[in-house]
Design an enzyme around this catalytic site. Structure first.
Site, PDB file in Angstrom:
ATOM      1  N   PHE A   1       1.264   8.518  -1.304  1.00 26.89           N
ATOM      2  CA  PHE A   1       0.745   7.176  -1.014  1.00 26.89           C
ATOM      3  C   PHE A   1      -0.778   7.159  -1.069  1.00 26.89           C
ATOM      4  O   PHE A   1      -1.368   6.116  -1.014  1.00 26.89           O
ATOM      5  CB  PHE A   1       1.219   6.703   0.361  1.00 26.89           C
ATOM      6  CG  PHE A   1       2.731   6.636   0.483  1.00 26.89           C
ATOM      7  CD1 PHE A   1       3.493   6.283  -0.604  1.00 26.89           C
ATOM      8  CD2 PHE A   1       3.348   6.934   1.668  1.00 26.89           C
ATOM      9  CE1 PHE A   1       4.884   6.220  -0.511  1.00 26.89           C
ATOM     10  CE2 PHE A   1       4.742   6.860   1.784  1.00 26.89           C
ATOM     11  CZ  PHE A   1       5.491   6.509   0.688  1.00 26.89           C
TER      12      PHE A   1
ATOM     13  N   TRP B   1       0.831  -1.205   0.000  1.00 27.61           N
ATOM     14  CA  TRP B   1       0.000   0.000   0.000  1.00 27.61           C
ATOM     15  C   TRP B   1       0.864   1.252   0.000  1.00 27.61           C
ATOM     16  O   TRP B   1       0.516   2.263  -0.625  1.00 27.61           O
ATOM     17  CB  TRP B   1      -0.919   0.013   1.229  1.00 27.61           C
ATOM     18  CG  TRP B   1      -1.609   1.340   1.403  1.00 27.61           C
ATOM     19  CD1 TRP B   1      -2.738   1.771   0.755  1.00 27.61           C
ATOM     20  CD2 TRP B   1      -1.214   2.409   2.260  1.00 27.61           C
ATOM     21  NE1 TRP B   1      -3.060   3.045   1.161  1.00 27.61           N
ATOM     22  CE2 TRP B   1      -2.145   3.461   2.080  1.00 27.61           C
ATOM     23  CE3 TRP B   1      -0.169   2.592   3.169  1.00 27.61           C
ATOM     24  CZ2 TRP B   1      -2.061   4.671   2.775  1.00 27.61           C
ATOM     25  CZ3 TRP B   1      -0.079   3.797   3.862  1.00 27.61           C
ATOM     26  CH2 TRP B   1      -1.013   4.820   3.663  1.00 27.61           C
ATOM     27  N   HIS B   2       2.006   1.211   0.690  1.00 29.51           N
ATOM     28  CA  HIS B   2       2.843   2.406   0.783  1.00 29.51           C
ATOM     29  C   HIS B   2       3.444   2.803  -0.553  1.00 29.51           C
ATOM     30  O   HIS B   2       3.855   3.957  -0.725  1.00 29.51           O
ATOM     31  CB  HIS B   2       3.961   2.187   1.806  1.00 29.51           C
ATOM     32  CG  HIS B   2       3.511   2.348   3.226  1.00 29.51           C
ATOM     33  ND1 HIS B   2       3.060   1.296   3.983  1.00 29.51           N
ATOM     34  CD2 HIS B   2       3.435   3.433   4.030  1.00 29.51           C
ATOM     35  CE1 HIS B   2       2.728   1.724   5.187  1.00 29.51           C
ATOM     36  NE2 HIS B   2       2.938   3.022   5.239  1.00 29.51           N
ATOM     37  N   GLY B   3       3.527   1.908  -1.483  1.00 29.91           N
ATOM     38  CA  GLY B   3       4.077   2.272  -2.777  1.00 29.91           C
ATOM     39  C   GLY B   3       4.134   1.087  -3.718  1.00 29.91           C
ATOM     40  O   GLY B   3       4.280  -0.062  -3.293  1.00 29.91           O
TER      41      GLY B   3
END
Length: 489
Positions: A489, A339-341
């Protein structure tokens, strides 16, 4: 638009607050909705229509789903609503990543790569997509009823204080505040103090430290870099001595905390000025004695989202085997890393966090308890620092290269005079990161954040906040603004 910018601080916010409080209470939601759409359109004009259309579609789908009597139809409509939110998130956030990996596989098999146009990422898409998902699922589970007014739902999704980087707010926690809230004079003052506190964290700490971090690692988004620029970063990392390497990764660890916690403070403060009570997002994460505790303190609303909407649906800890329980934990953190990248370094980051969470449950927590509070805090902090290498450096080979420099044991003498501004700021960051380890620090924090002030305290706090606000403006105009790390993000 960025909170820590002249456009927002000197123009957008003063005009918005003036209009908002001059208008009758019955119209303030419309003022806030219009301002929120304008706020988003200023930063991402090409995506504002997509945001509005998807929000309208979800509103009517959820209303239809709630009224549907047939279980199959209800499930279908729920699935369509979630597919819109997650589908848009996947397309915009992971489209490039997916195509790059497909072409890499095609290259290995000696096939021609597929051609595609790179997709731009709408700012804040993860956060407003997640809020749409929580609304849909909570309505499906009968946690709350659907909203009656389209404007109220659009306000819930697009409210500018938390639109770009959270906190992630469940509708059931804010429904009454959207329909009916009071913005008392003291709430406006406390909201202003909290906003200025977050502004100080961002401009006076995170941005100062971040300048040094960028000197070593380059910009935070490697997708925009050429091969020559990436080669230059690699050569810089390879040439690092161990002293500089450790200072840099400690600096980033403090930077990301004060950057994101600063944004959360500003969002919570803005909300309180208008009568909203947003959930807290940080609780002194660097004083955690275990990795599990760290994740209960860091980005709390995201952790709650993962628990309620991924971990529990997977079965949580109520599964038949211990192996499945640990897999559920590990998988949730793997997904949180992704999810962060959209890059493999974030997958590695999430996998490592999940591995340490499982280790906590198996043996690491008991080991830390034997160490004692202070040693376990710094042992946990060291784990966080090392795993941040994979968070900040968006290429796995460069992350490993940097870790090798950390443990090359090629230390050079430390000279405080080389960069006194950086080192003083890092000391300030370290002090406030571990401040609440003491009872005095915890008492001071509670007095500043969670205590209602008397008249004398308000006067003191207001004067300090005005001075800090002006000082931040001066620092901002001297150095220029930088975007919040979690915007992408």
């Amino acid at each position: 638009m960025v909170f820590s910018s002249n456009v927002f601080l000197l123009y957008f916010l003063p005009v918005f607050l003036l209009v908002y409080f001059l208008m009758p209470k019955s119209t303030r939601n419309y003022v806030l909705l219009f301002a929120s759409i304008l706020f988003y359109a200023y930063g991402a004009p090409e995506f504002v229509i997509q945001l509005i259309v998807s929000t309208i579609a979800n509103f009517f789908l959820v209303k239809w789903m709630y009224k549907a009597e047939k279980p199959l139809l209800k499930k279908t409509l729920c699935g369509i609503s979630i597919a819109i939110s997650i589908g848009l998130l996947f397309f915009f956030k992971y489209g490039n990543f997916t195509m790059e990996n497909i072409n890499a596989i095609l290259g290995w098999t000696h096939h021609e790569p597929l051609k595609w146009t790179r997709i731009l990422l709408p700012i804040g898409i993860s956060f407003f997509s997640f809020q749409s998902v929580t609304y849909t699922l909570d309505t499906y589970r009968n946690v709350n009823k659907p909203m009656e007014r389209l404007s109220d739902y659009m306000l819930y999704i697009t409210m500018f204080p938390q639109l770009i980087a959270g906190p992630i707010i469940r509708y059931c926690d804010i429904a009454d505040q959207i329909r009916n809230r009071e913005s008392l004079y003291t709430d406006r003052l406390h909201g202003f103090y909290r906003f200025v506190l977050g502004l100080c964290k961002k401009i006076l700490i995170a941005d100062v430290i971040g300048f040094q971090v960028d000197q070593v690692f380059g910009p935070s988004n490697y997708d925009v870099l050429t091969s020559a620029q990436l080669a230059d970063i690699a050569s810089k990392i390879a040439a690092l001595d161990s002293t500089t390497a450790w200072i840099t990764i400690f600096a980033f660890t403090f930077q990301i905390y004060f950057d994101f916690a600063g944004y959360s403070d500003m969002a919570i403060g803005l909300g309180r000025m208008m009568g909203f009570k947003f959930p807290e997002n940080f609780d002194n994460p660097y004083v955690a004695t275990t990795i599990s505790e760290f994740w209960r303190r860091w980005h709390q609303t995201f952790s709650v989202f993962i628990k309620n909407y991924l971990y529990f649906p997977l079965g949580g800890s109520r599964v038949k085997t211990e192996g499945r329980k640990y897999f559920n934990l590990w998988f949730c953190f793997l997904m949180s890393g992704l999810w962060h990248g959209a890059a493999w370094n974030f997958v590695v980051y999430g996998a490592l966090q999940g591995m340490f969470i499982c280790a906590d449950k198996l043996f690491l927590k008991k080991f830390n308890q034997r160490l004692g509070t202070i040693p376990s805090v710094f042992f946990t902090f060291l784990i966080i620092v090392l795993t941040r290498c994979f968070f900040r450096i968006e290429r796995i080979d460069l992350s490993w290269l940097f870790i090798k420099r950390l443990f090359a044991f090629e230390f050079t003498p430390f000279h405080f005079g080389d960069n006194p501004h950086l080192y003083v700021t890092m000391l300030v960051a370290a002090f406030f990161s571990f401040f609440t380890l003491s009872k005095v620090g915890l008492k001071v924090q509670n007095a500043v954040y969670f205590t209602e002030y008397n008249k004398k305290q308000h006067i003191i706090a207001f004067c300090i906040s005005i001075f800090a606000f002006v000082f931040c403006l001066g620092a901002l105009n001297a150095t220029g603004f930088s975007p919040f790390i979690y915007f992408r993000f």
